[in-house]
Design an enzyme around this catalytic site. Sequence first.
Site, PDB file in Angstrom:
ATOM      1  N   ASN A 113     -16.362 -71.817 144.276  1.00 52.23           N
ATOM      2  CA  ASN A 113     -14.965 -71.953 143.831  1.00 52.23           C
ATOM      3  C   ASN A 113     -14.044 -71.679 145.023  1.00 52.23           C
ATOM      4  O   ASN A 113     -13.888 -70.541 145.440  1.00 52.23           O
ATOM      5  CB  ASN A 113     -14.697 -70.955 142.689  1.00 52.23           C
ATOM      6  N   LYS A 140     -10.925 -71.907 145.093  1.00 50.61           N
ATOM      7  CA  LYS A 140      -9.602 -71.400 144.667  1.00 50.61           C
ATOM      8  C   LYS A 140      -8.499 -72.165 145.432  1.00 50.61           C
ATOM      9  O   LYS A 140      -8.685 -73.326 145.748  1.00 50.61           O
ATOM     10  CB  LYS A 140      -9.528 -69.879 144.852  1.00 50.61           C
ATOM     11  N   HIS A 158     -10.599 -69.326 133.987  1.00 51.52           N
ATOM     12  CA  HIS A 158     -10.871 -68.337 135.037  1.00 51.52           C
ATOM     13  C   HIS A 158      -9.896 -67.171 134.864  1.00 51.52           C
ATOM     14  O   HIS A 158      -8.756 -67.361 134.439  1.00 51.52           O
ATOM     15  CB  HIS A 158     -10.694 -68.984 136.420  1.00 51.52           C
ATOM     16  N   GLU A 161      -8.144 -65.666 136.852  1.00 51.63           N
ATOM     17  CA  GLU A 161      -6.860 -65.851 137.563  1.00 51.63           C
ATOM     18  C   GLU A 161      -5.932 -66.780 136.780  1.00 51.63           C
ATOM     19  O   GLU A 161      -4.709 -66.623 136.830  1.00 51.63           O
ATOM     20  CB  GLU A 161      -7.148 -66.387 138.980  1.00 51.63           C
ATOM     21  N   GLU A 171     -17.582 -63.608 134.658  1.00 51.18           N
ATOM     22  CA  GLU A 171     -16.884 -63.183 135.869  1.00 51.18           C
ATOM     23  C   GLU A 171     -16.083 -61.913 135.607  1.00 51.18           C
ATOM     24  O   GLU A 171     -14.920 -61.985 135.208  1.00 51.18           O
ATOM     25  CB  GLU A 171     -15.920 -64.292 136.319  1.00 51.18           C
ATOM     26  N   GLY A 179     -13.567 -60.707 144.238  1.00 48.07           N
ATOM     27  CA  GLY A 179     -12.806 -60.508 145.470  1.00 48.07           C
ATOM     28  C   GLY A 179     -12.857 -59.089 146.018  1.00 48.07           C
ATOM     29  O   GLY A 179     -12.058 -58.735 146.884  1.00 48.07           O
ATOM     30  N   SER A 184     -18.001 -61.584 143.891  1.00 53.17           N
ATOM     31  CA  SER A 184     -18.539 -61.077 145.165  1.00 53.17           C
ATOM     32  C   SER A 184     -20.009 -61.446 145.399  1.00 53.17           C
ATOM     33  O   SER A 184     -20.788 -60.649 145.926  1.00 53.17           O
ATOM     34  CB  SER A 184     -18.330 -59.568 145.277  1.00 53.17           C
TER      35      SER A 184
HETATM   36  O1  G3P Z   1     -14.865 -68.088 140.551  1.00 55.09           O
HETATM   37  C1  G3P Z   1     -15.443 -67.290 141.540  1.00 55.09           C
HETATM   38  C2  G3P Z   1     -14.797 -66.017 141.753  1.00 55.09           C
HETATM   39  O2  G3P Z   1     -13.783 -65.618 140.955  1.00 55.09           O
HETATM   40  C3  G3P Z   1     -15.504 -64.987 142.529  1.00 55.09           C
HETATM   41  O3  G3P Z   1     -14.778 -64.823 143.685  1.00 55.09           O
HETATM   42  O4  G3P Z   1     -14.399 -64.101 145.987  1.00 55.09           O
HETATM   43  O5  G3P Z   1     -15.435 -62.539 144.349  1.00 55.09           O
HETATM   44  O6  G3P Z   1     -16.732 -64.456 145.196  1.00 55.09           O
HETATM   45  P1  G3P Z   1     -15.366 -63.910 144.865  1.00 55.09           P
END
Ligand code: G3P
Length: 249
Positions: A9, A11, A96, A98, A168, A174, A214
Amino acid sequence: MRTPFIVGNWKMNLTMKQVDDFLDTIKGQLPDPNNVECAIAASSIYLDKLTEYCKNDVHLKAAAQNCFYKNSGAYTGEVSPMAIADMGVSYVMLGHSERRKYFHESNQMINKKVKAVLSNGMVPIICCDETMAKRKTYDEMNWVVNPVIEALKGVSAEDAKKIVIGYEPSWAIGTGKSASGKEIEEACFLIRETIQDLYGKEVSDLVRIVYGGSVNAKNVKEIMSQPDVDGVLPGTSSLKPEDFIKITN
Ligand code: G3P
């Protein structure tokens, strides 16, 4: 029985040049699609480029990060599911955390989008969030299960077989610190049980459940070894082609 699924993703990241470089670098580097299915979820401005690439490379599928629930009309600034299906987009991420947090998307809105994506021949990746506060209450209905039930209202068993669920937890997104294998399995097992309650075992055995939060090349193996985890959704680690190649392989 369920083909592992890795969805990067992006983003709201990358420039056109970086997208070009990414696609050049991954050429010939992704696994056999019969063993591992790979997709990139790009923002809508890059979907044309991505779908063109995917027409010549069966190792990658194009995913959108969102779309609207109407195919056309006076909806300024929105992205039509019919238009992206026509471009060759295979998957659409919906709900999602976000989108829920910054754009106030409700379960009802996500349910409409799920149906629109399915009726346009694409597959929704339905994301369910989980805050640490909710996990600690162990109230299953409010934990991860409720958004799944709401998102699938009115969806037939035939359609439900195709869907992907993304677990998620926002407390891991993140942060650089993934949930543990045990925490992930606990939630994914619960999600699969919920699908079984809704549609029966035949459907729940087919639905793919992927984890995001993550994920990186180091922790992907442990996450993927959990019985109810069928794939991962790396965000940050999907921005560099080298990292994405490592994770998928
Ligand atoms: O959709 C994937 C996401 O929200 C995870 O992000 O940066 O933690 O891998 P990240």
